[in-house]
Design a protein around this motif. Structure first.
Motif, short mmCIF file in Angstrom:
data_model
loop_
_atom_site.label_atom_id
_atom_site.label_comp_id
_atom_site.label_asym_id
_atom_site.label_seq_id
_atom_site.Cartn_x
_atom_site.Cartn_y
_atom_site.Cartn_z
N UNK A 40 -17.16 -6.59 -17.39
CA UNK A 40 -16.24 -5.67 -17.82
C UNK A 40 -15.07 -6.24 -18.33
N UNK A 41 -14.28 -6.92 -17.76
CA UNK A 41 -12.97 -7.59 -18.11
C UNK A 41 -12.81 -8.83 -18.75
N UNK A 42 -14.12 -9.29 -19.07
CA UNK A 42 -14.16 -10.69 -19.82
C UNK A 42 -13.19 -10.61 -21.02
N UNK A 43 -12.96 -9.46 -21.93
CA UNK A 43 -12.00 -9.60 -22.90
C UNK A 43 -10.65 -9.47 -22.50
N UNK A 44 -10.13 -9.54 -21.42
CA UNK A 44 -9.11 -9.20 -20.80
C UNK A 44 -8.14 -10.46 -20.67
N UNK A 45 -7.11 -10.64 -20.94
CA UNK A 45 -6.27 -11.97 -20.48
C UNK A 45 -5.97 -11.78 -18.83
N UNK A 46 -5.64 -12.98 -18.20
CA UNK A 46 -5.30 -13.03 -16.85
C UNK A 46 -4.02 -12.11 -16.59
N UNK A 47 -3.12 -12.23 -17.63
CA UNK A 47 -1.90 -11.38 -17.53
C UNK A 47 -2.10 -9.89 -17.30
N UNK A 48 -2.95 -9.58 -18.23
CA UNK A 48 -3.48 -8.04 -18.46
C UNK A 48 -4.05 -7.85 -16.97
N UNK A 49 -4.99 -8.64 -16.48
CA UNK A 49 -5.37 -8.32 -15.12
C UNK A 49 -4.54 -8.27 -14.03
N UNK A 50 -3.83 -9.15 -14.17
CA UNK A 50 -2.63 -9.17 -12.99
C UNK A 50 -1.76 -7.89 -12.99
N UNK A 51 -1.33 -7.48 -14.34
CA UNK A 51 -0.62 -6.55 -14.55
C UNK A 51 -0.95 -5.26 -14.14
N UNK A 52 -2.33 -5.01 -14.65
CA UNK A 52 -3.03 -3.71 -14.07
C UNK A 52 -3.29 -3.77 -12.70
N UNK A 53 -3.71 -4.81 -11.91
CA UNK A 53 -3.90 -4.71 -10.60
C UNK A 53 -2.38 -4.54 -9.79
#
Length: 179
Positions: free
Chosen positions: A133-146
């Motif tokens: 699902x998050x394959x299009x997200x940057x690592x930075x976006x994932x870290x920020x969202x988490x």
């Protein structure tokens, strides 16, 4: 969603109220989506463990052996309900009862090897679904969202604890429906 923040004053308070309402709407939508996804996941799972039972197995696998009351508190459920669910998990070989090492008269619940396998499969499937699902997200976006989601979870839990504490205070209005 309008993300341009007004300068100050009443306009700013109105903007914040609108943003909070939008967030509440999105969280409600997310809850519905999670409900549908949960049903789809359970339909394709290789095991036949229901969601409530999965929560018990996960709590025991992650938290280690614990007494029934502690397990009920961990999953935020009534001990009598958890007791019935645990009986089924014991019968099916996912959970076992053991003597409490601190008090031999008491019993703790622990996952069996079969329960551990269900737990690990659940984690693999969950992580694979989120990765896709998050394959299009940057690592930075994932870290920020988490980080923001963790902050939200902590605030939500604290708010709920405060609400419960006020409801339990002497003289507080009853929250029971009287049925």
């Amino acid at each position: 969603m309008d993300t341009i923040r007004p300068a100050t004053g009443q306009e700013s308070a109105d903007w914040r109220d609108q943003q909070v309402a939008q967030l509440a709407q999105e969280l409600t939508r997310m809850q519905r989506t999670f409900g549908r996804a949960r049903h789809q996941y359970l339909a394709t799972a290789r095991h036949d463990v229901e969601r409530a039972a999965q929560a018990l197995i996960s709590s025991l696998a992650a938290g280690g052996p614990m007494r029934l009351g502690s397990l009920a508190a961990a999953v935020q459920s009534d001990p009598s309900t958890v007791s019935r669910q645990v009986a089924g998990l014991v019968r099916d070989g996912y959970v076992e009862r053991r003597a409490d090492p601190d008090d031999g008269r008491a019993v703790v619940l622990a996952v069996t090897e079969a329960g551990g396998q269900v737990y690990r499969e659940h984690l693999r499937n969950r992580d694979a679904q989120y990765a896709a699902m998050l394959s299009g997200w940057s690592s930075e976006d994932i870290v920020t969202f988490a980080a923001l989601l963790s902050r939200f979870d902590n605030e939500f839990e604290q708010h709920q604890a405060n609400v419960a504490q006020r409801a339990d205070a002497p003289g507080a209005p009853s929250t029971r429906s009287g049925r």
